[in-house]
Write a protein that holds these residues in place. Structure first.
Motif, mmCIF file in Angstrom:
data_model
loop_
_atom_site.group_PDB
_atom_site.id
_atom_site.type_symbol
_atom_site.label_atom_id
_atom_site.label_comp_id
_atom_site.label_asym_id
_atom_site.label_seq_id
_atom_site.Cartn_x
_atom_site.Cartn_y
_atom_site.Cartn_z
ATOM 1 N N VAL A 97 0.858 -1.181 0.000
ATOM 2 C CA VAL A 97 0.000 0.000 0.000
ATOM 3 C C VAL A 97 0.894 1.230 0.000
ATOM 4 O O VAL A 97 1.763 1.368 0.869
ATOM 5 N N CYS A 98 0.701 2.111 -0.953
ATOM 6 C CA CYS A 98 1.506 3.324 -0.986
ATOM 7 C C CYS A 98 1.080 4.249 0.143
ATOM 8 O O CYS A 98 -0.085 4.631 0.231
ATOM 9 N N THR A 99 2.028 4.568 1.019
ATOM 10 C CA THR A 99 1.747 5.503 2.105
ATOM 11 C C THR A 99 2.703 6.688 2.054
ATOM 12 O O THR A 99 2.954 7.326 3.068
ATOM 13 N N ASN A 100 3.250 6.951 0.871
ATOM 14 C CA ASN A 100 3.979 8.204 0.730
ATOM 15 C C ASN A 100 2.937 9.337 0.778
ATOM 16 O O ASN A 100 1.735 9.089 0.665
ATOM 17 N N THR A 101 3.407 10.562 0.971
ATOM 18 C CA THR A 101 2.503 11.650 1.340
ATOM 19 C C THR A 101 1.220 11.728 0.507
ATOM 20 O O THR A 101 0.113 11.731 1.056
ATOM 21 N N LEU A 102 1.370 11.770 -0.814
ATOM 22 C CA LEU A 102 0.169 12.027 -1.596
ATOM 23 C C LEU A 102 -0.864 10.915 -1.450
ATOM 24 O O LEU A 102 -2.044 11.161 -1.212
ATOM 25 N N CYS A 103 -0.423 9.674 -1.584
ATOM 26 C CA CYS A 103 -1.370 8.558 -1.413
ATOM 27 C C CYS A 103 -1.884 8.496 0.023
ATOM 28 O O CYS A 103 -3.065 8.224 0.247
ATOM 29 N N ALA A 104 -1.003 8.732 0.996
ATOM 30 C CA ALA A 104 -1.420 8.682 2.408
ATOM 31 C C ALA A 104 -2.575 9.640 2.636
ATOM 32 O O ALA A 104 -3.603 9.271 3.209
ATOM 33 N N GLU A 138 6.699 2.907 -0.885
ATOM 34 C CA GLU A 138 6.888 4.321 -1.205
ATOM 35 C C GLU A 138 6.256 4.642 -2.554
ATOM 36 O O GLU A 138 5.779 3.761 -3.253
ATOM 37 N N CYS A 139 6.308 5.927 -2.900
ATOM 38 C CA CYS A 139 5.653 6.411 -4.123
ATOM 39 C C CYS A 139 6.021 5.544 -5.317
ATOM 40 O O CYS A 139 7.189 5.287 -5.584
ATOM 41 N N ASN A 140 5.015 5.065 -6.022
ATOM 42 C CA ASN A 140 5.263 4.148 -7.119
ATOM 43 C C ASN A 140 4.992 4.764 -8.486
ATOM 44 O O ASN A 140 4.646 4.080 -9.436
ATOM 45 N N ALA A 141 5.138 6.065 -8.566
ATOM 46 C CA ALA A 141 4.988 6.774 -9.839
ATOM 47 C C ALA A 141 3.592 6.598 -10.422
ATOM 48 O O ALA A 141 3.428 6.393 -11.622
ATOM 49 N N ALA A 142 2.598 6.668 -9.566
ATOM 50 C CA ALA A 142 1.215 6.572 -10.023
ATOM 51 C C ALA A 142 0.335 7.528 -9.220
ATOM 52 O O ALA A 142 -0.839 7.252 -8.996
ATOM 53 N N CYS A 143 0.926 8.642 -8.796
ATOM 54 C CA CYS A 143 0.228 9.545 -7.877
ATOM 55 C C CYS A 143 -1.085 10.059 -8.460
ATOM 56 O O CYS A 143 -2.014 10.377 -7.717
ATOM 57 N N ASP A 144 -1.159 10.162 -9.794
ATOM 58 C CA ASP A 144 -2.414 10.637 -10.398
ATOM 59 C C ASP A 144 -3.506 9.568 -10.310
ATOM 60 O O ASP A 144 -4.652 9.832 -10.685
ATOM 61 N N PRO A 147 -5.523 6.745 -4.214
ATOM 62 C CA PRO A 147 -4.485 5.950 -3.559
ATOM 63 C C PRO A 147 -4.206 4.647 -4.307
ATOM 64 O O PRO A 147 -5.119 4.021 -4.839
ATOM 65 N N VAL A 148 -2.935 4.269 -4.288
ATOM 66 C CA VAL A 148 -2.473 3.169 -5.119
ATOM 67 C C VAL A 148 -2.059 1.974 -4.246
ATOM 68 O O VAL A 148 -1.448 2.150 -3.200
ATOM 69 N N VAL A 149 -2.420 0.786 -4.720
ATOM 70 C CA VAL A 149 -1.948 -0.448 -4.098
ATOM 71 C C VAL A 149 -1.205 -1.232 -5.180
ATOM 72 O O VAL A 149 -1.671 -1.313 -6.321
ATOM 73 N N PRO B 88 8.931 11.360 -5.073
ATOM 74 C CA PRO B 88 7.510 11.417 -4.747
ATOM 75 C C PRO B 88 6.762 12.498 -5.540
ATOM 76 O O PRO B 88 7.183 13.646 -5.593
ATOM 77 N N GLY B 89 5.697 12.077 -6.167
ATOM 78 C CA GLY B 89 4.893 12.973 -6.997
ATOM 79 C C GLY B 89 5.134 12.765 -8.473
ATOM 80 O O GLY B 89 4.273 13.039 -9.303
ATOM 81 N N THR B 90 6.289 12.267 -8.815
ATOM 82 C CA THR B 90 6.662 12.151 -10.217
ATOM 83 C C THR B 90 6.049 10.899 -10.824
ATOM 84 O O THR B 90 6.258 9.797 -10.316
HETATM 85 S S1 FES Z 1 2.440 8.901 -3.594
HETATM 86 FE FE1 FES Z 1 1.561 6.955 -3.982
HETATM 87 S S2 FES Z 1 2.055 6.607 -6.066
HETATM 88 FE FE2 FES Z 1 3.001 8.528 -5.657
#
Ligand code: FES
Ligand code: FMN
Ligand code: SF4
Lengths: 246, 440
Positions: A97-104, A138-144, A147-149, B88-90
């Motif tokens: 589960v992505c828990t980097n800032t944006l997904c979190a 961590e962020c998996n390059a799918a922030c758009d 939330p991403v799993v 992050p963000g990219t």
């Molecule tokens: S923060 Fe989750 S994919 Fe970028």
């Protein structure tokens, strides 16, 4: 030789039999041949032994060291640096589960808590049936698509606690599960590791080319008739004079 | 008004956009054919004239980088594509390679020819298995079609391309760490100079470029430098992906000339999600200082964003509305930097570790005014003093959030906890509840 971990007493079968080693040596030769210098093959070789065993054991590292003529310590230094190599056995499906800032912020934290509770697991643990290992990533390059799993490093976009719970239930029941952007059905952790080692599974053509947010800009451009400049009839750039400033 | 310019994403609505036939049907590989009739040096000149600047974050002029390769070094030259995309963000290179890997492969072939390299690598992060499949297939199909391998299109030029999967380490996106990783070592940055152009992969002359930089090259060869400079601004020429994520009605990829503003992009993307307003945003990923509403009209080009106190970075526009706690957001980013620090230098290894402790305390409402100053002090020891840009990047969210939202840090300890209801920030917060959990 198989070690058993105190916290996670799993019976580890003897994996690197002579027959397996003979087969892996063929694969290793092919990997090494891709590179100008053999040592460059180390990361793919670690993916390869992970595809055999599901994790990278001391035996797996020994195999890599032998192929490259380097020491076990050198391999270990590398294997422990990279997070994708499991040091202990895990499930057939790694649910990250992505828990980097944006997904979190968009709900990844809620999804991760829901799954921990639903599966009664802490970060990094595996269900008793050996199917699902849960972790946060961590962020998996799918922030758009937040939330991403990620399951076995395939995209499950725009998840919610409910869809994520359904997803892990389906995985445990052995139901067919398809990523949002990926092959028509999930492959196992070991199979995915083999792709990363550089062996094709023939599934590149499956799945969508692009979905939802990836097409957002293109759709708006189409609707408005916006295109890139025509090279045979170039406009003036806005900051280069009056005509351009429209 | 600035309008969108779909170029790399032009064919993404074709279901076969990732296949060699789909790419060729939209003019794919014609630029390579043309490039092979040109003198390699004149392609380097063309890319210099186009003003293309690296799309991987730092914005270094691509043609100039290619021109740095020493002419007298007898070692083989290497082209390495940085497809590690982990800031992050990219989130632009991954959808590009999924939907149109061939535009990258064509760019690789042209760039390698231009710099006289016969061996290229695409270093892709490992955590995207389907992208690895698509890239490998694209490379295999290009070989099959005579576009790679021996005697490319009968030109006498030979080129081998290897797709190499990483294994999970943000630092491997830093170009010298990437090279160490590609050589089979722990990915730790190298001292520069020497720069990769002089001593890169296997200590040989090497060009490292971002996916989008290389993928932009076929368009420049096909349409000319003037076509490219007709977009963007004088010093930030051309187009690029602007990746909108977070609290925006229609997140996604928007390909536009550099210099477009967030206000214009938000207009196209349906604005901030309904009923909410913009609070803060990153112009180019988590390593770029955050902006606020005040910067809605800042042209998103290298110079203007720099002048406004941030960096264009990777044009990763992460957008947060008023429901978002900035302390939580920053704390999570710093946890990332602490996790990803390669440990080579003390300011970054220790600084990020301690910032996590301090930010945790502040977020729980147990901090003090002195903790805020402590954070700024740690940043002072990190910025400009760490070995690579990862350490510098970590200071961006901390310092900029304290600059714009100091009171919010104070509110946490004055109220003895986080004043925000995190559930209001979620994707489903404003959806009607339908069932248990209500979270469909
Ligand atoms: S923060 Fe989750 S994919 Fe970028
Ligand atoms: C910590 C860190 C991570 C980076 N990650 C990436 C990345 O994932 N992709 C990328 O292209 N550049 C990344 N970079 C920038 C590269 O070091 C390098 O500048 C870039 O690949 C050069 O390509 P360009 O000139 O085409 O932009 C990163 C830099 C740092 C310091
Ligand atoms: S700044 Fe951080 S990532 Fe960079 S070399 Fe130092 S410890 Fe490693």
């Amino acid at each position: 030789m198989s070690e058993s971990n105190e916290n996670n007493p799993v019976e580890i079968p003897e994996v690197f039999t002579d027959e397996v080693v003979a087969r892996l040596e063929q694969d290793a030769k092919e990997i090494v041949s891709r590179y100008p210098k053999p040592r460059s093959a180390l990361l793919p070789l670690l993916h390869l032994v992970q595809s055999e065993e599901g994790h990278v054991s001391a035996e797996g590292m020994r195999f890599c060291a032998d192929q490259l003529g380097i020491t076990l310590a050198e391999v270990k230094a590398v294997a422990t640096f990279y997070t994708m190599y499991r040091r202990d056995p895990g499930g057939d499906y790694q649910v990250g589960v992505c828990t980097n800032t944006l997904c979190a912020v968009m709900g990844g934290d809620e999804i991760f808590s829901a799954l921990k509770e639903h599966l009664d697991l802490a970060n990094g643990e595996t269900t008793g049936d050996g199917k699902v290992t849960l972790e946060h990533v961590e962020c998996n390059a799918a922030c758009d698509f937040a939330p991403v799993v990620m399951v076995n490093w395939e995209f499950f976009d725009n998840q919610t606690p409910a869809t994520a719970k359904q997803l892990v239930d389906d995985l445990r029941l052995g139901a067919d599960v398809a990523p949002t952007r990926g092959p028509a059905s999930l492959c196992t952790w070991k199979q995915a590791s083999r792709v990363l080692a550089g062996f094709d599974d023939g599934r590149a053509g499956e799945g969508v080319q692009a979905a939802g947010p990836s097409l957002a800009g293109l759709r708006i451009a189409d609707r408005n008739g916006w295109t890139a400049p025509d090279p045979n009839n170039l406009p003036t750039r806005p900051d280069q004079g009056e005509e351009g400033a429209k | 008004m600035t309008t969108l310019t779909p170029i790399l994403s032009r064919n993404w609505d074709r279901p076969d956009s990732f296949t060699i036939d789909g790419y060729r049907a939209t003019g794919g590989y014609e630029a390579l054919r043309r490039a092979l009739t040109m003198d390699p040096d004149s392609i380097v000149d063309l890319v210099k004239q186009s003003g293309l600047r690296g799309r991987g974050g730092a914005g270094f002029p691509t043609g100039m980088k290619w021109g740095f390769l020493p002419k007298d070094n007898p070692n083989p030259r290497y082209l390495v594509v940085n497809a590690d995309e982990s800031e992050p963000g990219t989130c632009k290179d991954i959808p590009l390679m999924l939907a149109n890997p061939h535009v990258l492969v064509e760019g690789v072939a042209i760039a390698a020819y231009a710099i006289r390299s016969q061996q290229a690598f695409i270093y892709v992060r490992g955590e995207v298995v389907h992208v690895v499949r698509r890239l490998r297939q694209a490379v295999a199909d290009a070989y099959e079609a005579g576009l790679l391998g021996k005697d490319v299109l009968g030109s006498g030029f030979d080129l081998d391309v290897v797709v190499h999967s990483g294994a999970g380490a943000y630092i491997c996106g830093e170009e010298t760490a990437l090279l160490d990783s590609l050589e089979g070592y722990r990915g730790q940055p190298r001292l520069k100079p020497p720069f990769p152009a002089v001593a890169g992969l296997y200590a040989s002359p090497t060009v490292v470029n971002n996916v989008e930089s290389i993928a932009s090259v076929p368009g420049i060869v096909a349409n000319g430098a003037e076509w490219f400079t007709s977009m963007g601004t004088e010093k930030s020429a051309g187009f690029g992906f602007f990746s909108l994520s977070g609290h925006v009605t229609n997140p996604g990829q928007y390909e536009a000339p550099l210099g477009i503003t967030l206000r214009e992009l938000l207009d196209m993307a349906g604005g901030i999600r309904e009923g909410h307003r913009l609070k803060f945003w990153t112009p180019g990923g988590s390593s770029t200082p955050i902006f606020t509403e005040e910067h809605l009209d800042t042209p998103l080009d290298f110079e203007s964003v720099g002048a406004a106190g941030s960096m264009l970075g990777t044009r990763a526009l992460q957008i947060f509305d008023e429901t978002t706690c900035v302390v939580r957001a920053v704390g999570r980013w710093i946890a990332f930097y602490a996790h990803e620090s390669c440990g080579k230098c003390t300011p970054c290894r220790e600084g990020n570790f301690w910032m996590v402790q301090v930010l945790d305390r502040l977020e729980r409402g147990e901090g003090t005014e002195a903790d805020i100053d402590k954070l700024l002090q740690i940043c002072d020891n990190l910025l400009g003093r760490s070995f690579c840009a990862l350490g510098d990047g970590a200071t961006s969210p901390v310092m900029s959030s304290i600059k714009h939202f100091r009171q919010e840090y104070v509110d946490h300890f004055e109220k003895g906890g986080c004043p925000f209801d995190h559930s209001r920030s979620t994707l489903w917060a404003d959806r009607p509840t339908t069932e248990e959990g209500g979270n469909r």
